[in-house]
Design a protein around this motif. Structure first.
Motif, short mmCIF file in Angstrom:
data_model
loop_
_atom_site.label_atom_id
_atom_site.label_comp_id
_atom_site.label_asym_id
_atom_site.label_seq_id
_atom_site.Cartn_x
_atom_site.Cartn_y
_atom_site.Cartn_z
N GLY A 45 0.79 -1.23 0.00
CA GLY A 45 0.00 0.00 0.00
C GLY A 45 0.82 1.27 0.00
O GLY A 45 0.26 2.37 0.01
N ARG A 82 -9.01 -0.35 0.37
CA ARG A 82 -9.31 1.02 0.78
C ARG A 82 -8.44 1.39 1.98
O ARG A 82 -8.02 0.52 2.75
CB ARG A 82 -10.79 1.20 1.11
N ALA A 83 -8.20 2.70 2.11
CA ALA A 83 -7.40 3.21 3.21
C ALA A 83 -8.32 3.72 4.32
O ALA A 83 -9.28 4.43 4.06
CB ALA A 83 -6.49 4.35 2.72
N LYS A 100 -2.67 2.56 7.03
CA LYS A 100 -4.07 2.77 6.67
C LYS A 100 -4.65 1.56 5.93
O LYS A 100 -5.86 1.42 5.82
CB LYS A 100 -4.21 4.03 5.80
N HIS A 101 -3.77 0.72 5.41
CA HIS A 101 -4.20 -0.49 4.70
C HIS A 101 -4.07 -1.73 5.58
O HIS A 101 -4.03 -2.85 5.06
CB HIS A 101 -3.36 -0.67 3.43
N PHE A 119 -6.00 -3.94 1.17
CA PHE A 119 -5.48 -2.95 0.23
C PHE A 119 -6.56 -2.28 -0.61
O PHE A 119 -6.27 -1.38 -1.39
CB PHE A 119 -4.45 -3.59 -0.69
N ASP A 124 -5.19 2.78 -4.27
CA ASP A 124 -5.68 1.59 -3.58
C ASP A 124 -5.80 0.45 -4.59
O ASP A 124 -5.74 0.66 -5.80
CB ASP A 124 -7.05 1.86 -2.94
#
Length: 656
Positions: A159, A458-459, A451-452, A456, A212
């Motif tokens: 990511g 979406r963050a 954030k992932h 992967f 993403d």
């Protein structure tokens, strides 16, 4: 079958359904005139006449000498083929690939059995076309490729955007900016060239915008549906390459016959690797084709599922040309002979002590010794250097000295209990081999955009201060750590210029963790491969030899890395084409400001034939990070003789 019995066609036309003519170079055994033979396809954008010709000639000639029609096709809009290039592995490219295979199978010189092979781009599209199940495609060899275009490719890793994303975009624009050979396509070459220039895609922006793992990246990712492939697959790749996971993934997940070979190589075919020992890929490939295209029962079916070169521990060298070690074989993969040894984190320790909160240093200079994601062999020290300095800028957890040699064969996993001070953050985890004198050598690494952490696709922002449990799978390895050495897990929050730093500062705290490291039990089971043999090279004349340089300059808080590669000026004595190129990369960052990261890459490329034509292009690519966005600018210029005939600039601002 002797060389005199091979006819070489430099420009055999393949007309597609929409009328586009693709150009193929074909090595045709004379026997095919009376007895149809199986065919081998290699399908690339890299200009068969002046790009890959040096490696193509001996390889495809060898296949033809062993009873195959060998076909090397330029992709639409590239080299000597008509049409326009759009993007890597596009729907158009893969549909054209199916049509090419159907066209080959329908020719009077083909018996209807076709294999596809390739490295890198050709390794990618070979797998992707196989997943579409063209009727005539009977077998695949893929080298230096991936099953996941997002999580394990040149654009993103875990990511996090790799710096090679802009590097590859710059290289691609330079490659595809050149015209076809006027000697093959005739007077229309300028019209074809200008159409290409005017329709040049701005891929750096496209690849950056898809941050993403969306439908764009799922397209062509074999891991989406391994069952789509029903052809036998031989997967090969280098443990010094960026693509070192595919062999294990394919062998583990394909239902069709699948075999993996992981060698010590860089991003090259195994018989011409810049890192020895090379092996005789040509002999291995012919046995593979004989089995699946000719139906010869030669024992290929009985070979081990996974073979790997277990590399010995050596003092790191950025210009390593030989790696000592030994070949081992696993009859099945995953192997029942490999166990996962788990060692928890203590206070700077691995396997002893209780965990304590550990702050990860925030140091943007970490990564100066990372090496290239994509070691190709141009020189300038592409391999990882000693990791000592980067370790000093990381949170490190060391084992006790090993009591016996440890063969790491497989993918280590690191579990972390980690918190960030901000809604964002990234973590880079390296597994290192620490010598008794303190020298640290990289074994493998993994990267994750926090954030992932949940996937992967979406963050999702972090809750500052909250502890998250994450699991990070590192790259596949085959590496012997000697007795007396230590294992080290080094955790950092940046790794420049391997990957882009997060645009805003953050602090990571590790509250615990563990390394699960594969340990292979068997010791005395060495195998061997036939060594690569010399083949007659294509006649060439070096007009200017290659040279390279790499240097780092520190100016206050700013660090500037410059890499220069002049690939020389080479005259092809068969076609008379003169080819030259050079590239300069400059990577700068301020150690205190993650939004200061900047890359500039300049490619110069020219092609000429004495008394006929001379063209050149220049691509200048800039990418810089800001706290909330990236900016990318690329300029493409083209000259016909000494006259500039084309100039355009692309520019975009893209949210992170």
């Amino acid at each position: 079958m002797g060389k005199a019995e091979i006819n070489i066609h430099p420009d055999m036309g393949i007309e597609l359904a929409d009328g586009t003519r693709l150009s193929a170079r074909v090595w045709m055994p004379s026997a095919a005139e009376t007895t149809p033979l199986p065919a081998i396809l290699e399908y690339l954008p890299y200009r068969k006449t002046d790009g890959t010709v040096e490696r193509d000639d001996p390889m495809h000639l060898h296949f033809a000498q062993h009873g195959y029609v060998s076909v090397r096709v330029d992709r639409r809009g590239c080299g000597d083929s008509e049409g326009l290039f759009d993007d890597e592995y596009s729907e158009q490219e893969l549909a054209d690939g199916e049509d090419i295979i159907a066209w080959i199978a329908a020719q009077p010189w083909c018996n209807g059995n076709v294999g596809i092979q390739g490295i890198s781009w050709g390794g990618f599209n070979g797998l992707q076309i196989a997943a579409r199940r063209p009727e005539a495609l009977k077998a695949v060899i893929t080298i230096g490729s991936t099953v996941d275009r997002y999580a394990d490719d040149i654009h993103y890793k875990g990511g996090v955007q790799l710096c090679e994303n802009i590097g590859w975009a710059a290289t691609a624009m330079s490659w595809f900016s050149m015209p076809p050979d006027p000697g093959l396509v005739g007077d229309d070459w300028r019209e074809m060239w200008h159409a290409r220039l005017e329709q040049t895609p701005f891929l750096a922006a496209t690849w950056t915008r898809h941050k993403d793992r969306d439908a764009y990246w799922r397209h062509g990712s074999i891991c989406e549906d391994y069952s789509a492939i029903n052809a036998p697959v031989l997967a090969m790749g280098g443990l010094h390459d960026g693509y070192r996971n595919t062999m294990a993934h394919l062998v583990e997940n394909l239902a069709s016959p699948a075999y993996g070979i992981a060698g010590p190589w860089n991003h090259k075919y195994p018989h011409i690797s810049g890192i020895a020992p090379a092996i005789s890929y040509l002999e291995i490939a012919v046995r593979w084709w004989d089995r699946w295209l000719k139906g010869i029962k030669n024992g290929v079916d009985d070979e081990p599922a996974y073979r790997a070169y277990v590399m010995d521990s050596v003092i790191p060298s950025t210009t390593l040309t030989h790696r000592p070690g030994r070949w081992i074989a696993e009859p099945a993969w995953p192997s029942p002979d490999i166990t996962q040894e788990r060692m928890g984190f203590g206070p700077g320790t691995l396997g002893t002590g209780e965990p304590v909160p550990t702050l990860v240093p925030y140091d943007l200079t970490c990564g100066q010794n990372c090496g290239e994601y994509f070691p190709f062999g141009f020189g300038a020290g592409e391999l990882p250097d000693r990791q000592d300095a980067d370790d000093a800028r990381s949170a490190c957890f060391d084992s006790q000295p090993l009591q016996a040699d440890w063969d790491i064969v497989g993918a280590p996993v690191v579990d972390l209990r980690i918190a960030s001070s901000a809604p964002h953050g990234q973590v880079i985890v390296r597994l290192c081999d620490v010598f008794p004198d303190g020298t640290s050598a990289l074994i493998c690494l993994g990267i994750l955009n926090l954030k992932h952490r949940g996937g992967f696709d979406r963050a999702v922002d972090l809750q500052p201060g909250q502890i998250y449990d994450i699991s990070l799978t590192l790259d596949q390895s085959a590496y012997r750590v000697p007795a007396g050495h230590r294992l080290r897990v080094a955790v950092s929050s940046s790794y420049w210029p391997y990957c882009w730093p997060d645009g805003r500062p953050f602090a990571l705290t590790i509250h615990g963790g563990a390394l699960s490291c594969p340990k292979r039990m068997t010791q005395g089971d060495q195998i061997s491969f036939p060594p690569a043999f010399e083949m007659e090279p294509r006649p060439q004349k070096t007009l200017r030899p290659p040279r390279d340089d790499k240097r780092t300059v520190t100016k206050g808080d700013q660090i500037e890395l410059t890499i220069f590669g002049d690939h020389g000026c080479i005259e092809d004595l068969v076609t008379g084409l003169i080819n030259e190129s050079d590239v300069t990369e400059t990577w700068t960052i301020d150690r205190a400001d993650p939004a200061s990261a900047h890359a500039r890459i300049i490619w110069n490329r020219s092609l000429s034939r004495a008394g006929e034509f001379a063209v050149s292009t220049r691509v200048v690519s800039d990418m810089w990070g800001r706290d909330s966005h990236f900016e990318i600018r690329q300029t493409l210029e083209a000259w016909d003789s000494d006259k500039m005939v084309f100039e355009t600039t692309f520019h975009d601002k893209i949210d992170r």
